[in-house]
Design a protein around this motif. Structure first.
Motif, PDB file in Angstrom:
ATOM      1  N   VAL A 267       0.837  -1.207   0.000  1.00  0.00           N
ATOM      2  CA  VAL A 267       0.000   0.000   0.000  1.00  0.00           C
ATOM      3  C   VAL A 267       0.871   1.256   0.000  1.00  0.00           C
ATOM      4  N   THR A 268       1.913   1.250   0.814  1.00  0.00           N
ATOM      5  CA  THR A 268       2.805   2.408   0.899  1.00  0.00           C
ATOM      6  C   THR A 268       3.490   2.676  -0.436  1.00  0.00           C
ATOM      7  N   ILE A 269       3.953   1.613  -1.087  1.00  0.00           N
ATOM      8  CA  ILE A 269       4.614   1.776  -2.384  1.00  0.00           C
ATOM      9  C   ILE A 269       3.620   2.286  -3.423  1.00  0.00           C
ATOM     10  N   ALA A 270       2.382   1.787  -3.396  1.00  0.00           N
ATOM     11  CA  ALA A 270       1.363   2.253  -4.340  1.00  0.00           C
ATOM     12  C   ALA A 270       1.102   3.742  -4.161  1.00  0.00           C
ATOM     13  N   LEU A 271       1.083   4.212  -2.911  1.00  0.00           N
ATOM     14  CA  LEU A 271       0.894   5.630  -2.646  1.00  0.00           C
ATOM     15  C   LEU A 271       2.060   6.457  -3.182  1.00  0.00           C
ATOM     16  N   LEU A 272       3.276   5.970  -2.999  1.00  0.00           N
ATOM     17  CA  LEU A 272       4.453   6.666  -3.528  1.00  0.00           C
ATOM     18  C   LEU A 272       4.426   6.717  -5.050  1.00  0.00           C
ATOM     19  N   VAL A 273       3.970   5.628  -5.678  1.00  0.00           N
ATOM     20  CA  VAL A 273       3.852   5.613  -7.135  1.00  0.00           C
ATOM     21  C   VAL A 273       2.908   6.713  -7.602  1.00  0.00           C
ATOM     22  N   MET A 274       1.784   6.863  -6.915  1.00  0.00           N
ATOM     23  CA  MET A 274       0.813   7.894  -7.298  1.00  0.00           C
ATOM     24  C   MET A 274       1.395   9.286  -7.151  1.00  0.00           C
ATOM     25  N   ILE A 275       2.087   9.533  -6.037  1.00  0.00           N
ATOM     26  CA  ILE A 275       2.667  10.861  -5.802  1.00  0.00           C
ATOM     27  C   ILE A 275       3.697  11.205  -6.874  1.00  0.00           C
ATOM     28  N   ILE A 276       4.595  10.270  -7.162  1.00  0.00           N
ATOM     29  CA  ILE A 276       5.638  10.522  -8.154  1.00  0.00           C
ATOM     30  C   ILE A 276       5.046  10.636  -9.551  1.00  0.00           C
ATOM     31  N   SER A 277       3.988   9.867  -9.838  1.00  0.00           N
ATOM     32  CA  SER A 277       3.359   9.955 -11.158  1.00  0.00           C
ATOM     33  C   SER A 277       2.722  11.329 -11.371  1.00  0.00           C
ATOM     34  N   LEU A 278       2.140  11.903 -10.316  1.00  0.00           N
ATOM     35  CA  LEU A 278       1.572  13.251 -10.427  1.00  0.00           C
ATOM     36  C   LEU A 278       2.667  14.295 -10.610  1.00  0.00           C
ATOM     37  N   LEU A 279       3.778  14.135  -9.911  1.00  0.00           N
ATOM     38  CA  LEU A 279       4.910  15.040 -10.092  1.00  0.00           C
ATOM     39  C   LEU A 279       5.465  14.924 -11.512  1.00  0.00           C
ATOM     40  N   HIS A 280       5.543  13.702 -12.008  1.00  0.00           N
ATOM     41  CA  HIS A 280       6.012  13.461 -13.377  1.00  0.00           C
ATOM     42  C   HIS A 280       5.108  14.183 -14.369  1.00  0.00           C
ATOM     43  N   TYR A 281       3.796  14.084 -14.155  1.00  0.00           N
ATOM     44  CA  TYR A 281       2.851  14.748 -15.057  1.00  0.00           C
ATOM     45  C   TYR A 281       2.971  16.267 -14.980  1.00  0.00           C
ATOM     46  N   HIS A 282       3.180  16.772 -13.775  1.00  0.00           N
ATOM     47  CA  HIS A 282       3.296  18.223 -13.595  1.00  0.00           C
ATOM     48  C   HIS A 282       4.458  18.793 -14.400  1.00  0.00           C
ATOM     49  N   PHE A 283       5.562  18.076 -14.435  1.00  0.00           N
ATOM     50  CA  PHE A 283       6.747  18.597 -15.114  1.00  0.00           C
ATOM     51  C   PHE A 283       6.830  18.187 -16.583  1.00  0.00           C
ATOM     52  N   HIS A 284       6.287  17.004 -16.925  1.00  0.00           N
ATOM     53  CA  HIS A 284       6.495  16.486 -18.277  1.00  0.00           C
ATOM     54  C   HIS A 284       5.215  16.327 -19.091  1.00  0.00           C
TER      55      HIS A 284
ATOM     56  N   PRO B 238       0.340   9.168 -14.858  1.00  0.00           N
ATOM     57  CA  PRO B 238      -0.572   9.226 -13.709  1.00  0.00           C
ATOM     58  C   PRO B 238      -1.798   8.331 -13.855  1.00  0.00           C
ATOM     59  N   ILE B 239      -2.183   7.977 -15.090  1.00  0.00           N
ATOM     60  CA  ILE B 239      -3.291   7.025 -15.244  1.00  0.00           C
ATOM     61  C   ILE B 239      -2.894   5.671 -14.658  1.00  0.00           C
ATOM     62  N   ILE B 240      -1.697   5.195 -15.001  1.00  0.00           N
ATOM     63  CA  ILE B 240      -1.216   3.942 -14.427  1.00  0.00           C
ATOM     64  C   ILE B 240      -1.000   4.110 -12.925  1.00  0.00           C
ATOM     65  N   GLY B 241      -0.494   5.282 -12.512  1.00  0.00           N
ATOM     66  CA  GLY B 241      -0.303   5.550 -11.091  1.00  0.00           C
ATOM     67  C   GLY B 241      -1.613   5.486 -10.330  1.00  0.00           C
ATOM     68  N   THR B 242      -2.673   6.044 -10.914  1.00  0.00           N
ATOM     69  CA  THR B 242      -3.989   6.001 -10.283  1.00  0.00           C
ATOM     70  C   THR B 242      -4.511   4.577 -10.194  1.00  0.00           C
ATOM     71  N   ALA B 243      -4.306   3.807 -11.261  1.00  0.00           N
ATOM     72  CA  ALA B 243      -4.736   2.405 -11.256  1.00  0.00           C
ATOM     73  C   ALA B 243      -4.047   1.642 -10.132  1.00  0.00           C
ATOM     74  N   LEU B 244      -2.750   1.881  -9.965  1.00  0.00           N
ATOM     75  CA  LEU B 244      -2.007   1.187  -8.910  1.00  0.00           C
ATOM     76  C   LEU B 244      -2.436   1.676  -7.531  1.00  0.00           C
ATOM     77  N   LEU B 245      -2.730   2.970  -7.410  1.00  0.00           N
ATOM     78  CA  LEU B 245      -3.202   3.500  -6.131  1.00  0.00           C
ATOM     79  C   LEU B 245      -4.522   2.856  -5.738  1.00  0.00           C
ATOM     80  N   CYS B 246      -5.436   2.708  -6.699  1.00  0.00           N
ATOM     81  CA  CYS B 246      -6.724   2.081  -6.403  1.00  0.00           C
ATOM     82  C   CYS B 246      -6.538   0.611  -6.052  1.00  0.00           C
ATOM     83  N   ALA B 247      -5.577  -0.046  -6.710  1.00  0.00           N
ATOM     84  CA  ALA B 247      -5.253  -1.418  -6.329  1.00  0.00           C
ATOM     85  C   ALA B 247      -4.735  -1.443  -4.892  1.00  0.00           C
ATOM     86  N   GLY B 248      -3.889  -0.457  -4.554  1.00  0.00           N
ATOM     87  CA  GLY B 248      -3.399  -0.339  -3.183  1.00  0.00           C
ATOM     88  C   GLY B 248      -4.520  -0.053  -2.198  1.00  0.00           C
ATOM     89  N   PHE B 249      -5.523   0.693  -2.643  1.00  0.00           N
ATOM     90  CA  PHE B 249      -6.680   0.998  -1.807  1.00  0.00           C
ATOM     91  C   PHE B 249      -7.423  -0.282  -1.441  1.00  0.00           C
TER      92      PHE B 249
END
Length: 294
Positions: free
Chosen positions: A70-87, A93-104
């Motif tokens: 769960v913790t790793i899934a949350l980190l994936v989501m945070i970094i994916s949003l940062l990645h989207y913000h800059f790039h 972030p779509i894959i990041g969100t999918a993994l976050l929901c799996a972590g949920f």
């Protein structure tokens, strides 16, 4: 780095991940047992508190393994949003969100199994069912995310002033994914009669874990197609993450016969590896993207 060097590195990474996933199975064949034992002694001199901890050992190890994922899934989501913000790459972030929901769903599975949140069914039925449910949801949501990403890749890229459209689409996807995850876990929590998921007498001890095996296999094919369309560190990491996901399902579907046994613990550990590979992939992709833009 030349194309040949890149190909060699990818080959070594694939081999390394495959070897790590195979080693627990090999260790099991050699007699190493990763099961979590309960109380091994009937010594009446054991303090009641110690007996309580010993009896809960399997549940505690299970909670630690699941909460790590769960913790790793949350980190994936945070970094994916940062990645989207800059790039501005909406696919990450779509894959990041999918993994976050799996972590949920993993978090729900863990908290309800420990009775931190209310669940009506008995643990003997609830833990294996919600595991199968979370893995089916995980496989399905990752598959849907990969299809969305491939579809977005076929569309015309937005201009500088149109990125708000992608942002709005991303927010909608996040909300829909989270809503689906909530409906899934709430339905499981409110059900008092859950189907039997473990059949120790059959070749397939956990039939409900076969469907996620198929879903992850299909996702792997789509990830490979997506990577071939445009290579990236992140997309190759997604391909690698499929290996421990498939290994996880093999251990559960064909090996695990009861809670906290050898294959049960191996499967939960390999799931953490699959999440961790995605985390490393997103982080490295962000670094490579910055270097390429300089």
């Amino acid at each position: 780095m030349s194309k040949q060097d890149t190909k060699n590195v990818k080959g070594m990474l694939f081999t390394a991940v495959f070897a790590v996933c195979f080693l627990p199975f090999l260790a099991s064949i050699l007699g190493i047992d990763f099961a979590t034992p309960g109380i091994q002694s009937q010594d009446n001199e054991l303090a009641d508190i110690e007996k309580s901890f010993l009896s809960l050992r399997g549940g505690l190890v299970h909670a630690l393994l699941e909460w790590s994922a769960v913790t790793i899934a949350l980190l994936v989501m945070i970094i994916s949003l940062l990645h989207y913000h800059f790039h501005k790459d909406i696919t990450i972030p779509i894959i990041g969100t999918a993994l976050l929901c799996a972590g949920f769903t993993d978090a729900f599975h863990t908290l309800a199994a420990m009775r931190i949140i209310e669940a009506k069914a008995e643990n003997s039925d609830f833990i294996p069912f919600t595991w199968a449910l979370s893995r089916m949801f995980n496989g399905a949501i990752i598959l849907v995310g990969s299809i969305l990403c491939i579809w977005l890749l076929s569309l015309k890229k937005p201009t500088e002033g149109q990125h708000w459209k992608h942002s709005a689409f991303l927010i909608a996807i996040i909300l829909v994914f989270i809503l689906i995850a909530y409906v899934v876990v709430n339905s499981a929590a409110m059900s008092s009669n859950l189907p039997k998921t473990t059949f120790t007498e059959g070749l397939i001890s956990r039939p409900f874990d076969v469907l996620p095996l198929l879903l992850f296999s299909i996702s792997g094919i789509l990830f490979w197609s997506w990577h071939n369309a445009k290579e990236s560190v992140f997309r190759y990491a997604l391909i690698l993450s499929v290996i421990p996901n498939i290994a996880t399902q093999l251990h559960m579907a064909f090996g695990s016969e009861q809670l906290f046994d050898n294959h049960f613990n191996i499967a939960h550990s390999l799931k953490i590896l699959s999440y961790f590979i995605v985390l490393i992939g997103i982080t490295m992709d962000a670094v490579v993207t910055v270097q390429d833009s300089e």
